[in-house]
Design a protein around this motif. Structure first.
Motif, PDB file in Angstrom:
ATOM      1  N   ILE A 278       0.973  -1.145  -0.080  1.00 56.08           N
ATOM      2  CA  ILE A 278      -0.064  -0.046  -0.211  1.00 56.08           C
ATOM      3  C   ILE A 278       0.917   1.122  -0.085  1.00 56.08           C
ATOM      4  N   SER A 279       1.221   1.750  -1.127  1.00 65.86           N
ATOM      5  CA  SER A 279       2.228   2.614  -1.350  1.00 65.86           C
ATOM      6  C   SER A 279       1.525   4.050  -1.123  1.00 65.86           C
ATOM      7  N   HIS A 280       2.416   4.999  -0.953  1.00 67.28           N
ATOM      8  CA  HIS A 280       1.835   6.474  -0.852  1.00 67.28           C
ATOM      9  C   HIS A 280       0.998   6.525  -2.313  1.00 67.28           C
ATOM     10  N   THR A 281       1.740   6.413  -3.428  1.00 73.26           N
ATOM     11  CA  THR A 281       1.042   6.385  -4.624  1.00 73.26           C
ATOM     12  C   THR A 281      -0.450   5.954  -4.502  1.00 73.26           C
ATOM     13  N   ASN A 282      -0.599   4.896  -4.243  1.00 71.58           N
ATOM     14  CA  ASN A 282      -1.861   4.157  -4.047  1.00 71.58           C
ATOM     15  C   ASN A 282      -2.878   4.672  -3.463  1.00 71.58           C
ATOM     16  N   LEU A 283      -2.682   5.354  -2.024  1.00 72.48           N
ATOM     17  CA  LEU A 283      -3.268   6.291  -1.309  1.00 72.48           C
ATOM     18  C   LEU A 283      -3.691   7.623  -2.048  1.00 72.48           C
ATOM     19  N   ARG A 284      -2.794   8.169  -2.771  1.00 71.16           N
ATOM     20  CA  ARG A 284      -3.008   9.080  -3.498  1.00 71.16           C
ATOM     21  C   ARG A 284      -4.109   8.988  -4.720  1.00 71.16           C
ATOM     22  N   THR A 285      -4.073   7.660  -5.269  1.00 75.96           N
ATOM     23  CA  THR A 285      -4.771   7.459  -6.288  1.00 75.96           C
ATOM     24  C   THR A 285      -6.262   7.269  -5.860  1.00 75.96           C
ATOM     25  N   VAL A 286      -6.347   6.743  -4.399  1.00 73.00           N
ATOM     26  CA  VAL A 286      -8.075   6.890  -4.046  1.00 73.00           C
ATOM     27  C   VAL A 286      -8.255   8.218  -3.707  1.00 73.00           C
ATOM     28  N   ASP A 287      -7.580   8.981  -3.543  1.00 69.63           N
ATOM     29  CA  ASP A 287      -8.045  10.429  -3.678  1.00 69.63           C
ATOM     30  C   ASP A 287      -8.500  11.209  -5.091  1.00 69.63           C
ATOM     31  N   SER A 288      -7.948  10.556  -6.013  1.00 64.59           N
ATOM     32  CA  SER A 288      -7.953  11.130  -7.386  1.00 64.59           C
ATOM     33  C   SER A 288      -9.278  10.464  -7.819  1.00 64.59           C
ATOM     34  N   HIS A 289      -9.543   9.180  -7.439  1.00 62.23           N
ATOM     35  CA  HIS A 289     -10.899   8.774  -7.884  1.00 62.23           C
ATOM     36  C   HIS A 289     -12.023   9.299  -7.222  1.00 62.23           C
ATOM     37  N   VAL A 290     -11.818   9.491  -5.720  1.00 62.86           N
ATOM     38  CA  VAL A 290     -12.789  10.228  -4.975  1.00 62.86           C
ATOM     39  C   VAL A 290     -13.319  11.531  -5.850  1.00 62.86           C
ATOM     40  N   ARG A 291     -12.095  12.468  -6.026  1.00 66.95           N
ATOM     41  CA  ARG A 291     -12.193  13.712  -6.775  1.00 66.95           C
ATOM     42  C   ARG A 291     -13.137  13.363  -7.884  1.00 66.95           C
ATOM     43  N   SER A 292     -12.683  12.522  -8.828  1.00 65.13           N
ATOM     44  CA  SER A 292     -13.377  12.391 -10.096  1.00 65.13           C
ATOM     45  C   SER A 292     -14.788  11.943  -9.878  1.00 65.13           C
ATOM     46  N   LEU A 293     -15.191  10.974  -8.782  1.00 68.93           N
ATOM     47  CA  LEU A 293     -16.494  10.724  -8.517  1.00 68.93           C
ATOM     48  C   LEU A 293     -17.238  12.086  -8.063  1.00 68.93           C
ATOM     49  N   ARG A 294     -16.693  12.771  -7.202  1.00 67.83           N
ATOM     50  CA  ARG A 294     -17.707  13.870  -6.894  1.00 67.83           C
ATOM     51  C   ARG A 294     -18.077  14.982  -7.969  1.00 67.83           C
ATOM     52  N   LYS A 295     -17.005  15.032  -8.870  1.00 68.14           N
ATOM     53  CA  LYS A 295     -17.314  15.760 -10.140  1.00 68.14           C
ATOM     54  C   LYS A 295     -18.514  15.229 -10.907  1.00 68.14           C
ATOM     55  N   LYS A 296     -18.544  13.928 -10.698  1.00 64.56           N
ATOM     56  CA  LYS A 296     -19.551  13.188 -11.617  1.00 64.56           C
ATOM     57  C   LYS A 296     -21.262  13.309 -10.613  1.00 64.56           C
ATOM     58  N   ILE A 297     -21.068  12.884  -9.472  1.00 67.07           N
ATOM     59  CA  ILE A 297     -22.330  12.723  -8.651  1.00 67.07           C
ATOM     60  C   ILE A 297     -22.604  13.901  -7.708  1.00 67.07           C
ATOM     61  N   GLY A 298     -21.446  14.897  -7.664  1.00 67.19           N
ATOM     62  CA  GLY A 298     -21.778  15.967  -6.814  1.00 67.19           C
ATOM     63  C   GLY A 298     -21.135  15.614  -5.582  1.00 67.19           C
TER      64      GLY A 298
END
Ligand code: CA
Length: 241
Positions: free
Chosen positions: A196-216
């Motif tokens: 579970i690298s730092h990069t993976n944790l950052r990836t979760v953040d970016s998926h969440v950001r992207s989801l929020r753009k789509k569903i509010g």
């Protein structure tokens, strides 16, 4: 909120080492040093997971597993001496989830414990079935589609999975580490924390950001420095299978 683990082990040194390690990993731990007390605790308290030594005074770990499995759904991890091969087979047949052979490192046991708990967390209760509606948001786990106010929302498979996991337990905070593990989960794979690298944790953040753009922004709450939770707003929630 801590997950509670019971250790039934008569060798005090082993029990203490495991308890200390599990404590430091954030688990609440109880210890019984004989089979009778172990069974009593296992049946009368709610443990996420029970670590059972096989050779115990009073009652064997195999017998405890048998009775525990009939009444509770705690995960069971057996500890066995090297020459207990038959006991291991018995234990697994009875419904133990995994076993570790002595001598072992506390680190190895903790890794197994985490893998078992993670597996349980991902089993049916944490998977959305059928169509679930959360206010304006509808998630169809059959067609893997999401709609907002009846309009189809395009999501990537990872975004869909992430949202499904969060929605499976509204209000529950999932750590970023848990989410990384969920997204990369394969049956029978024990993902070590080193992966579970730092990069993976950052990836979760970016998926969440992207989801929020789509569903509010209102559905996914950021819990600062911990992780995320799915929030149902005041609108009525309906879940239908
Ligand atoms: Ca023993």
């Amino acid at each position: 909120m801590k997950k509670h683990i019971l250790i039934v082990e008569d060798e005090q040194e082993i029990a203490n080492a495991l308890a200390a390690r599990l404590n430091s990993e954030g688990f609440a731990v109880s210890v019984a040093d004989n089979g009778v007390d172990g069974l009593d605790l296992a049946l009368n308290e709610d443990y996420e997971l029970v670590i059972l030594d096989i050779m115990l005074p009073g009652l064997s770990g195999t017998e405890i597993a048998r009775q525990l499995r009939a009444q509770k759904d705690s995960a069971i991890l057996m500890l066995s001496a090297r020459d207990d091969e038959n006991d291991i087979v018995d234990g697994l047949n009875i419904g133990a989830d995994d076993y570790v052979t002595k001598p072992f490192s506390a680190r190895e046991v903790v890794a197994r414990v985490k893998a078992l708990i993670r597996r349980r967390d991902l089993e049916p209760t944490s998977t959305l079935r059928g169509v679930s509606s959360f206010g304006a948001l509808t998630i169809d786990s059959l067609s893997h589609s999401i709609s907002l106010n009846s309009k189809f929302v395009h999501t990537t498979p990872t975004e869909f999975k992430l949202l499904s996991v969060l929605c499976s337990a509204p209000g529950t905070v999932f750590t970023r580490e848990e989410l990384v593990e969920t997204l990369s989960y394969e049956p029978d794979t024990n993902l070590s924390s080193e992966l579970i690298s730092h990069t993976n944790l950052r990836t979760v953040d970016s998926h969440v950001r992207s989801l929020r753009k789509k569903i509010g922004p209102q559905f996914i709450r950021t819990v600062h420095s911990v992780g995320y939770s799915f929030e149902i707003n005041s609108e009525k929630t309906q879940v239908s299978a």
